[in-house]
Design an enzyme around this catalytic site. Structure first.
Site, PDB file in Angstrom:
ATOM      1  N   ARG A  88      21.570  -7.156   0.281  1.00 20.83           N
ATOM      2  CA  ARG A  88      21.826  -8.378   1.042  1.00 20.83           C
ATOM      3  C   ARG A  88      21.120  -8.363   2.391  1.00 20.83           C
ATOM      4  O   ARG A  88      21.196  -9.362   3.114  1.00 20.83           O
ATOM      5  CB  ARG A  88      23.327  -8.507   1.295  1.00 20.83           C
ATOM      6  CG  ARG A  88      24.093  -9.341   0.267  1.00 20.83           C
ATOM      7  CD  ARG A  88      25.562  -9.249   0.607  1.00 20.83           C
ATOM      8  NE  ARG A  88      26.337 -10.397   0.267  1.00 20.83           N
ATOM      9  CZ  ARG A  88      27.042 -10.532  -0.872  1.00 20.83           C
ATOM     10  NH1 ARG A  88      26.999  -9.612  -1.804  1.00 20.83           N
ATOM     11  NH2 ARG A  88      27.774 -11.604  -1.064  1.00 20.83           N
ATOM     12  N   ARG A 171      30.018 -17.477   5.095  1.00 20.18           N
ATOM     13  CA  ARG A 171      29.239 -16.637   4.164  1.00 20.18           C
ATOM     14  C   ARG A 171      27.866 -17.244   3.894  1.00 20.18           C
ATOM     15  O   ARG A 171      26.877 -16.520   3.757  1.00 20.18           O
ATOM     16  CB  ARG A 171      30.011 -16.444   2.863  1.00 20.18           C
ATOM     17  CG  ARG A 171      31.205 -15.485   3.042  1.00 20.18           C
ATOM     18  CD  ARG A 171      32.282 -15.667   1.981  1.00 20.18           C
ATOM     19  NE  ARG A 171      31.802 -15.416   0.650  1.00 20.18           N
ATOM     20  CZ  ARG A 171      32.311 -15.978  -0.451  1.00 20.18           C
ATOM     21  NH1 ARG A 171      33.313 -16.830  -0.365  1.00 20.18           N
ATOM     22  NH2 ARG A 171      31.813 -15.686  -1.629  1.00 20.18           N
TER      23      ARG A 171
HETATM   24  P1  ADP Z   1      29.794 -13.577  -3.843  1.00 16.24           P
HETATM   25  O1  ADP Z   1      29.766 -13.228  -5.293  1.00 16.24           O
HETATM   26  O2  ADP Z   1      30.634 -14.764  -3.586  1.00 16.24           O
HETATM   27  O3  ADP Z   1      28.443 -13.673  -3.242  1.00 16.24           O
HETATM   28  P2  ADP Z   1      30.491 -10.812  -3.445  1.00 16.24           P
HETATM   29  O4  ADP Z   1      31.572 -10.518  -4.401  1.00 16.24           O
HETATM   30  O5  ADP Z   1      29.115 -10.411  -3.805  1.00 16.24           O
HETATM   31  O6  ADP Z   1      30.536 -12.376  -3.120  1.00 16.24           O
HETATM   32  O7  ADP Z   1      30.816 -10.187  -2.028  1.00 16.24           O
HETATM   33  C1  ADP Z   1      32.042 -10.402  -1.401  1.00 16.24           C
HETATM   34  C2  ADP Z   1      32.002  -9.787  -0.022  1.00 16.24           C
HETATM   35  O8  ADP Z   1      31.836  -8.357  -0.128  1.00 16.24           O
HETATM   36  C3  ADP Z   1      30.871 -10.230   0.877  1.00 16.24           C
HETATM   37  O9  ADP Z   1      31.144 -11.441   1.560  1.00 16.24           O
HETATM   38  C4  ADP Z   1      30.741  -9.027   1.839  1.00 16.24           C
HETATM   39  O10 ADP Z   1      31.765  -9.038   2.803  1.00 16.24           O
HETATM   40  C5  ADP Z   1      30.993  -7.857   0.902  1.00 16.24           C
HETATM   41  N1  ADP Z   1      29.738  -7.381   0.294  1.00 16.24           N
HETATM   42  C6  ADP Z   1      29.414  -7.395  -1.032  1.00 16.24           C
HETATM   43  N2  ADP Z   1      28.196  -6.899  -1.236  1.00 16.24           N
HETATM   44  C7  ADP Z   1      27.718  -6.552  -0.009  1.00 16.24           C
HETATM   45  C8  ADP Z   1      26.481  -6.005   0.457  1.00 16.24           C
HETATM   46  N3  ADP Z   1      25.471  -5.718  -0.402  1.00 16.24           N
HETATM   47  N4  ADP Z   1      26.344  -5.802   1.791  1.00 16.24           N
HETATM   48  C9  ADP Z   1      27.330  -6.066   2.647  1.00 16.24           C
HETATM   49  N5  ADP Z   1      28.500  -6.598   2.293  1.00 16.24           N
HETATM   50  C10 ADP Z   1      28.714  -6.845   0.970  1.00 16.24           C
END
Ligand code: ADP
Ligand code: ADP
Ligand code: ZN
Length: 215
Positions: A88, A171
Site C-alpha cells: 500500500r 481510507r
Molecule cells: P479494504 O479491503 O477495504 O481495502 P483491508 O482489509 O485491505 O481493507 O485493510 C483494512 C485496514 O487494515 C486498512 O485500512 C489498514 O488500516 C490496515 N492494512 C491492511 N493492509 C495494510 C497495509 N498493506 N499497510 C498498512 N495498513 C494495512
C-alpha cells in the site's frame, strides 16, 4: 502465479481474490484479514493495529512487511499467491521486492482495478463480512443466500468497524495519497495490467481470467 491485486478500498480485490484462490489453488494473502485476525485474538500486534485500522489509517510499514515476509515463506505459497491489500506504500513495494529476491521469486502480474469514488462508497457502506472466514458480501450487489449468514461457512455476517461513511472517506484519501504512486511504480516495472472494476462481479472475473491467461 504470483499476483498483486491493486485498487482502492471497495474495488473488489477480496471478492476476486477468493475466486482466484479456488480457481488456481493458491492462497490469498490479505494483510487486512491477517490484521483483523490479530485484533480478534488480542495479540500485542492486534492491540496496536486496532486503533489505526478503526480510524482508517495505515498500520506501520515494518509491521505489514514483516507479516507478508513470514507468510510468503509458508509452504502453501510455493506454487504462487495472490496479494490483496499489500503493498500500500512505495516502501512496502520496495520491501516486497527484497523479500522476493531473497526467495529467488519474481512477481508475474499486478492487476489494477479501477472504480470511481461514488461506487466505492456505495460498495463499502453495503459490504458485509463473515466474522469467521472473512468472505465479503454486499447487501445489494452480492447478497448471501440467507440474510446475515455466510454461504461458505455458516458464520455470522457483520459490518466492519471501518466501513462507516466517515472512515471510508478517510481510507479513500489515504489510498489516493499513499497507494496510487504504486500504479506508475508497477507500470514502469512492466508488470501492470488495468481492468475496469465498475462492471458486475462475474464480468470482472471473466476479464481477469482472460488477462491472466493471455500471460
Ligand atoms: P479494504 O479491503 O477495504 O481495502 P483491508 O482489509 O485491505 O481493507 O485493510 C483494512 C485496514 O487494515 C486498512 O485500512 C489498514 O488500516 C490496515 N492494512 C491492511 N493492509 C495494510 C497495509 N498493506 N499497510 C498498512 N495498513 C494495512
Ligand atoms: P476490496 O477487497 O477491494 O476492499 P471487496 O472485494 O471487499 O473490495 O468488495 C467491496 C464490496 O463491494 C463488497 O461488499 C463486495 O461484495 C462488493 N463488490 C465487489 N466487486 C463488485 C462489483 N464488481 N460490483 C458491485 N459490487 C462489488
Ligand atoms: Zn464465512
Amino acid at each position: 502465479m504470483k499476483l498483486i491485486l491493486l485498487g482502492p478500498p471497495g474495488a473488489g480485490k477480496g471478492t476476486q481474490a477468493k475466486m482466484l484462490t479456488e480457481r488456481f489453488a493458491i492462497p490469498q494473502v490479505s494483510t487486512g484479514e491477517i490484521l483483523r485476525a490479530a485484533v480478534k485474538d488480542g495479540t500485542p500486534m492486534g492491540q496496536k493495529a486496532k486503533e489505526l485500522m478503526d480510524a482508517g489509517g495505515l498500520v506501520p510499514d515494518e509491521v505489514v512487511v514483516g507479516i507478508v515476509r513470514d507468510r510468503l515463506q509458508e509452504t502453501d505459497c510455493n506454487k504462487g499467491f495472490i496479494l490483496d491489500g499489500f503493498p500500500r506504500t512505495v516502501a512496502q513495494a520496495d520491501a516486497l521486492q527484497v523479500s522476493l529476491q531473497n526467495m529467488s521469486k519474481k512477481l508475474d502480474r499486478v492487476i489494477s482495478l479501477k472504480v470511481d469514488a461514488q461506487a466505492l462508497i456505495e460498495r463499502l457502506t453495503g459490504r458485509r463480512t463473515c466474522k469467521d472466514c472473512g468472505r465479503g458480501y454486499h447487501v445489494k450487489f452480492d447478497p448471501s443466500r440467507q440474510a446475515g449468514v455466510c454461504d461458505a461457512c455458516g458464520g455470522t455476517l457483520i459490518q466492519r468497524n471501518d466501513d462507516q461513511e466517515e472512515t471510508i472517506r478517510k481510507r479513500l484519501q489515504v489510498y489516493a495519497d499513499q497507494t496510487t504512486p504504486l500504479i506508475s511504480y508497477y507500470q514502469e516495472a512492466g508488470v501492470l495490467l488495468e481492468l475496469d472494476g465498475m462492471q458486475p462481479i462475474p464480468q470482472v472475473q471473466k476479464e481477469m481470467l482472460s488477462l491472466l491467461q493471455a500471460g
